[in-house]
Design a protein around this motif. Structure first.
Motif: not given
Length: 339
Positions: A109-112, A117-118, A122-128, A225-230
């Motif tokens: 949802q943060a990436a969306h 808004l921009s 939008g790009v977000v990495t999941a918590p390590r 397990s590190d994940q990037v959501v675009v």
């Protein structure tokens, strides 16, 4: 480097170009800058700015546009942060929808939200995940094939198949399991690796070999397990700067497919405090003169665990992007910090 007159003209030129997307001529600058300057004086200052590499003249126009170096000077010394005039209702709605018990949904949802808004990407990495072994177990799968089960303190389970130099009986694997859980449980992978280097000669050969394999498997599990959501890649199709250049667009979409490179970019941002801005290829990971990245780390319970940002054209409203990224980072951190 610049006197006040030159700074005012550069600031006005950058702001007009960001707003209109058209090269800015001396007549437009004369009207917009608020200074009593003759057209000849403005042309002379523009020539000086061009010689300094801060602005450039496209072949098809008598006007000027900012260069990445001009944008950098503008962002570092002339940018005035303003409050968001629109989009606050989206932030309010997002706050209600960010469920702390569903971290993957929060990230998506943060990436969306960043993309919406921009109007860019939008790009977000999941918590390590914490690199700590809570429990390790070895199971024999067949000749020289062993299943390593890694259990993290939060209950997350990672399974990896390793290949050993010789075949091990299940009794040997059980002995290794008990030894490792007794001596290494609760340590981080880095701590285990460091201790193992000093103790490898004292350990029985099969236990040392299995421990080294387990550390390697654990490292790989954490990396994967590190994940990037675009979100919002297609927004770039509507950007004037890219719309007619299919070659650049193809390179950009290739970049979004290679998420490990985005991880590297955002990982660098996570070591900085607050919002960070890369302009025109400064990041090296996004080596495009026409592209900028605005990013910020987000925290969970006071510890930086990930990064998020906006990727778009160098001709972006940086003041607005800074606000969007900063507020979203706070929202994500607050949502994931809730118990």
């Amino acid at each position: 480097m610049l006197d006040e007159r030159a700074r005012t003209l550069l600031k006005t030129l950058v702001e007009r170009y960001i707003a209109d997307g058209q090269p800015v001529g001396s007549r437009t600058l004369s009207k917009a800058c608020g200074l009593e300057l003759s057209p000849a004086t403005i042309r002379n200052v523009m020539a000086d700015l061009e010689e300094l590499g801060l602005i450039a003249s496209p072949h098809t126009s008598a006007g000027r546009i900012p260069t990445p170096r001009g944008y950098r000077l503008f962002v570092d010394t002339m940018l005035t942060a303003r409050g968001l005039d629109t989009g606050m209702h989206e932030f309010s709605a997002a706050r209600e929808q960010l469920h702390p018990d569903q971290p993957q949904r929060v990230i998506a949802q943060a990436a969306h939200l960043l993309s919406n808004l921009s109007s860019f990407v939008g790009v977000v990495t999941a918590p390590r995940k914490a690199s700590v072994f809570h429990h390790i177990e070895f199971l024999r799968l067949g000749e020289r094939r062993v299943l390593v089960i890694l259990v993290a303190p939060d209950g997350d389970v990672q399974n990896r198949v390793i290949f050993t130099a010789r075949d091990h009986t299940q009794a040997e694997l059980a002995e290794a399991t008990n030894y490792l859980n007794h001596h290494y449980a609760g340590l981080s992978i880095e701590e285990v690796r460091a201790r193992l280097q000093g103790e490898v000669e004292q350990l029985r050969g099969e236990i040392a070999t299995l421990m080294q394999a387990a550390v390697q498997a654990g490292s790989q599990a954490l990396e994967e397990s590190d994940q990037v959501v675009v979100s919002g890649e297609r927004n770039l199709l509507a950007v004037q700067d890219f719309g007619n250049d299919m070659g650049s667009l193809r390179k950009l979409f290739d970049l979004f497919e290679r998420k490990t490179e985005l991880m590297r970019l955002l990982d660098g941002s996570s070591r900085a405090e607050g919002v960070r801005i890369y302009i025109g290829g400064e990041s090296r990971v996004v080596p495009f003169e026409e592209l900028s990245v605005v990013s910020a780390p987000y925290e969970v319970d006071g510890r930086v665990v990930g990064t998020l940002g906006v990727i778009g054209p160098t001709r972006m409203p940086y003041d607005r992007m800074i606000q969007i990224v900063d507020i979203t980072a706070r929202l994500v951190g607050n949502a994931l910090s809730q118990k």
